[in-house]
Each structure stands twice: as C-alpha cells, then as structure tokens.
Design a protein around this motif. Structure first.
Motif, PDB file in Angstrom:
ATOM      1  N   TYR A   1       0.923  -0.950  -0.041  1.00  0.00           N
ATOM      2  CA  TYR A   1       0.120  -0.020  -0.030  1.00  0.00           C
ATOM      3  C   TYR A   1       0.839   1.348   0.009  1.00  0.00           C
ATOM      4  O   TYR A   1       0.728   2.297  -0.707  1.00  0.00           O
ATOM      5  CB  TYR A   1      -0.847  -0.051   1.111  1.00  0.00           C
ATOM      6  CG  TYR A   1      -1.640   1.284   1.425  1.00  0.00           C
ATOM      7  CD1 TYR A   1      -2.736   1.744   0.520  1.00  0.00           C
ATOM      8  CD2 TYR A   1      -1.226   2.299   2.357  1.00  0.00           C
ATOM      9  CE1 TYR A   1      -3.647   2.813   0.532  1.00  0.00           C
ATOM     10  CE2 TYR A   1      -2.086   3.391   2.573  1.00  0.00           C
ATOM     11  CZ  TYR A   1      -3.124   3.522   1.955  1.00  0.00           C
ATOM     12  OH  TYR A   1      -3.745   4.903   1.857  1.00  0.00           O
ATOM     13  N   ARG A   2       1.838   1.186   0.974  1.00  0.00           N
ATOM     14  CA  ARG A   2       2.774   2.348   0.953  1.00  0.00           C
ATOM     15  C   ARG A   2       3.466   2.694  -0.403  1.00  0.00           C
ATOM     16  O   ARG A   2       3.702   3.773  -0.839  1.00  0.00           O
ATOM     17  CB  ARG A   2       3.832   2.249   2.232  1.00  0.00           C
ATOM     18  CG  ARG A   2       3.146   2.422   3.473  1.00  0.00           C
ATOM     19  CD  ARG A   2       4.275   1.896   4.752  1.00  0.00           C
ATOM     20  NE  ARG A   2       5.227   2.740   4.786  1.00  0.00           N
ATOM     21  CZ  ARG A   2       6.291   2.414   5.532  1.00  0.00           C
ATOM     22  NH1 ARG A   2       6.257   1.435   6.186  1.00  0.00           N
ATOM     23  NH2 ARG A   2       7.296   3.250   5.490  1.00  0.00           N
TER      24      ARG A   2
ATOM     25  N   ARG B   1       1.264   4.231  -3.065  1.00  0.00           N
ATOM     26  CA  ARG B   1       1.050   5.740  -2.747  1.00  0.00           C
ATOM     27  C   ARG B   1       2.216   6.258  -3.159  1.00  0.00           C
ATOM     28  O   ARG B   1       2.307   7.728  -3.067  1.00  0.00           O
ATOM     29  CB  ARG B   1       0.736   5.689  -1.272  1.00  0.00           C
ATOM     30  CG  ARG B   1      -0.396   4.998  -0.865  1.00  0.00           C
ATOM     31  CD  ARG B   1      -1.588   5.842  -1.434  1.00  0.00           C
ATOM     32  NE  ARG B   1      -1.910   7.045  -0.375  1.00  0.00           N
ATOM     33  CZ  ARG B   1      -3.299   7.465  -0.407  1.00  0.00           C
ATOM     34  NH1 ARG B   1      -4.067   7.228  -1.043  1.00  0.00           N
ATOM     35  NH2 ARG B   1      -3.418   8.722   0.172  1.00  0.00           N
TER      36      ARG B   1
END
Length: 334
Positions: free
Chosen positions: A254-255, A258
């Motif tokens: 997820y990081r 992003r």
C-alpha cells in the motif's frame, strides 16, 4: 556506442495452442510501420498467418532466410518447425506445443547473443506442456537462466503504480522460506536497484517486505525477519543503497502504491504477485533480471479456454512490448 542489432525486439510465439500468436498479431496491427520493421518474430510462419486470419488482421509475413522478394511491409519471422511432428490441438496441452515453445525461446536467445536482436519479449507458454516435452523448467525465467548460463535470475513485475521483485518465485512455500537468506535478499535488491538505475532513476527507493505476519511480532510468529532480513537490509544500507525493511507485508505494498517506494522486494511468489495483479492486472509486465540478455513478458498464461477464438486481448502484450522498447533504447546508449 555499440553497434545496434537490426531488430530492436524479438517476440517469441509462446505455446502455439494458446493465445500467444493471436495477441502478437493484435500487437502488430497497432504498431507503426517503423516499429514493425524493427520487430522480429520467432515461431511458425503458418501459425502466425492463421492467427492473423483469426483476428481478421491484414498482415504479411516472411521468413528471416526467405526470398528478398517479400513485400516491404512483411513482418519477419525466424522459422521454428514442429520438431516432434505430432498434431498440436488448439487449447490443449501437448508435448509438441511445449517443445515448440521451448525452441522459440532457445532461438530468441541465440539471435540476441548473435547481435541480431536487442530485447526478447515472450508470449505465454504452458508449464505442463513444457514438462510433457521433457523440458523441466519452472517457467521462462529459469529457462532463460539455463540457456544463458546465468548463475541466478530474478523476476520483476513492473507497473506504473506498483513494482515488485521476488526473492523466490516458482517453488513451494516451504522451499521459498528456505530461500530467504541474507545473500539472496542482497542479490535481489542489487538486481532491482541496477535495473531501475538503467531506466534513469538516480536513487531507487526500495522496500523489503517481511516474511512473517507483522515481521514476526518480535519473534512470536517466527524469527526470520529479525535473524535474516534485517541484517541483510542493514548491510545494504551500509553499502549505500536506499533500502528499508523488513516492513510488514500487509502495509508495504500500500505504501509503495502511494509513491513512498519505487520497488518492493517480495519474499515469495504470491506475496508479490497478488498485490501487483490486483492493482494492474492488464498492464503488469514480467521482466527477467540478472541475465546477460534483456527480456520482458506478458504476465498471464496461455488461456487455452479462449485460444483461437479471436477473443484474446493484447493489452498486456502491448505493455510488455512498450517496456521492451524502453529497454532497447537503453541499449542504444550503452
């Protein structure tokens, strides 16, 4: 500047019983005349002719060693025959198809090594058909490592949103855990770092995923993260790499998606494949690293259930070709 090969990319047919020939022809239709002229196919010319007819594409083909009277717009094919001579039924596993798929890759490697082509793009093959032909490889990456004599190879899945490189791929989960070593993690990071540098990224930001839930939670769920992965990351940081980890696998992807990281090192096949395919299933490109040649591939299988019905989508093949052209442009600067 090194002498450039006459063909920027060479595309292997893949398993002829699958969708490979169709998606290659669809990709050819979308190319400019200049791009087609710089593209070499490897496979059976009659199969490509049939595939073009299946999708109603007006394409002409000629063999690499054929007569010079071929139309100027003809796509060049390095002919690979059905060595076993047995029928290849559409949409089914067969030794003949597996052998032909292998020989196409073998020929493409030889063409690149001979300086006739720059970057290999592979259409999908079927591992069961490959094994039926007694070609016991775990897939393209292992096959290419064997054909080129590379001591190690790495699978990178690249997309605009998220990219991953794998410490291990086509092995059992039990064996994948055994392959998590300081040396292998370091080699994986180094391969990914070098690849991104070749693409023009000055300081790639790399995250190393943990192996166990929550990176072992202080040893409660396993000690590999603290005992193996963290020391590997520390050594890499000391060597000047911009790398962090271990980071829990339930947050690191997820990081990265992003924009916090340029690349995630996944510890095993599904850990890396699932998030990338969830985010970019149609456009993810499979890239082989650690080899003396450059290769990209579609990130899907032979789709026997829809093969030779004119239904196959070439979106992923187009992405693999575009990535290969980017790598070929890098070769021009070497």
């Amino acid at each position: 500047m090194m002498k450039q090969p006459p063909f920027a990319i060479v595309i292997t047919m893949g398993d002829p019983a699958g969708i490979g020939p169709e998606i290659i022809c669809r990709a050819l239709v979308g190319m400019s005349d200049e791009e087609r002229a710089g593209t070499l196919l490897v496979g059976d010319i009659d199969t490509f002719i049939r595939a073009a007819a299946t999708i109603d594409a007006k394409l002409a083909f000629c063999t690499l060693d054929g007569p010079e009277t071929a139309p100027s717009e003809a796509v060049v094919v390095s002919q690979v025959d059905n060595a076993l001579g047995t029928p290849i039924p559409d949409g089914e596993i067969s030794a003949a198809a597996g052998e032909m798929a292998f020989r196409c890759v073998e020929r493409a490697v030889a063409l690149v090594q001979a300086g006739q082509a720059g970057v290999i793009v592979t259409a999908p093959l079927n591992k069961a058909a490959l094994h039926a032909a007694e070609r016991y490889y775990d897939g393209h990456t292992g096959m290419l490592a064997s054909l080129t004599g590379a001591p190690a190879s790495f699978m990178l899945l690249a997309s605009e949103t998220l990219s991953t490189i794998h410490v291990s791929t086509h092995v059992s989960l039990k064996e994948a855990i055994q392959r998590v070593t300081v040396e292998r993690i370091q080699a994986t990071v180094e391969a990914g770092h070098e690849h991104l540098r070749q693409l023009g990224m000055a300081t790639p930001r790399i995250a190393v995923a943990g192996l166990n839930p929550h990176c072992g939670e202080g040893g409660i769920f396993g000690d590999e993260d603290e005992r193996i992965i963290r020391p590997a990351v520390e050594k890499l940081r000391e060597a000047g790499y911009e790398v962090q980890g271990p980071i829990s696998a339930d947050t690191v992807f997820y990081r990265a998606s992003r924009g916090e990281f340029d690349l995630v090192v996944a510890q095993y096949h599904d850990q890396g494949h699932i998030p990338v395919k969830l985010i970019a299933f149609d456009t993810t490109v499979n890239v082989s690293l650690g080899l003396p040649i450059k290769r990209t591939s579609v990130d899907h299988g032979t789709a026997f259930d829809i093969a030779w019905q004119g239904r196959a989508d070439a979106t992923n093949m187009n992405a693999a070709i575009a990535y290969a052209r980017q790598l070929a442009r890098g070769l021009e600067l070497d």
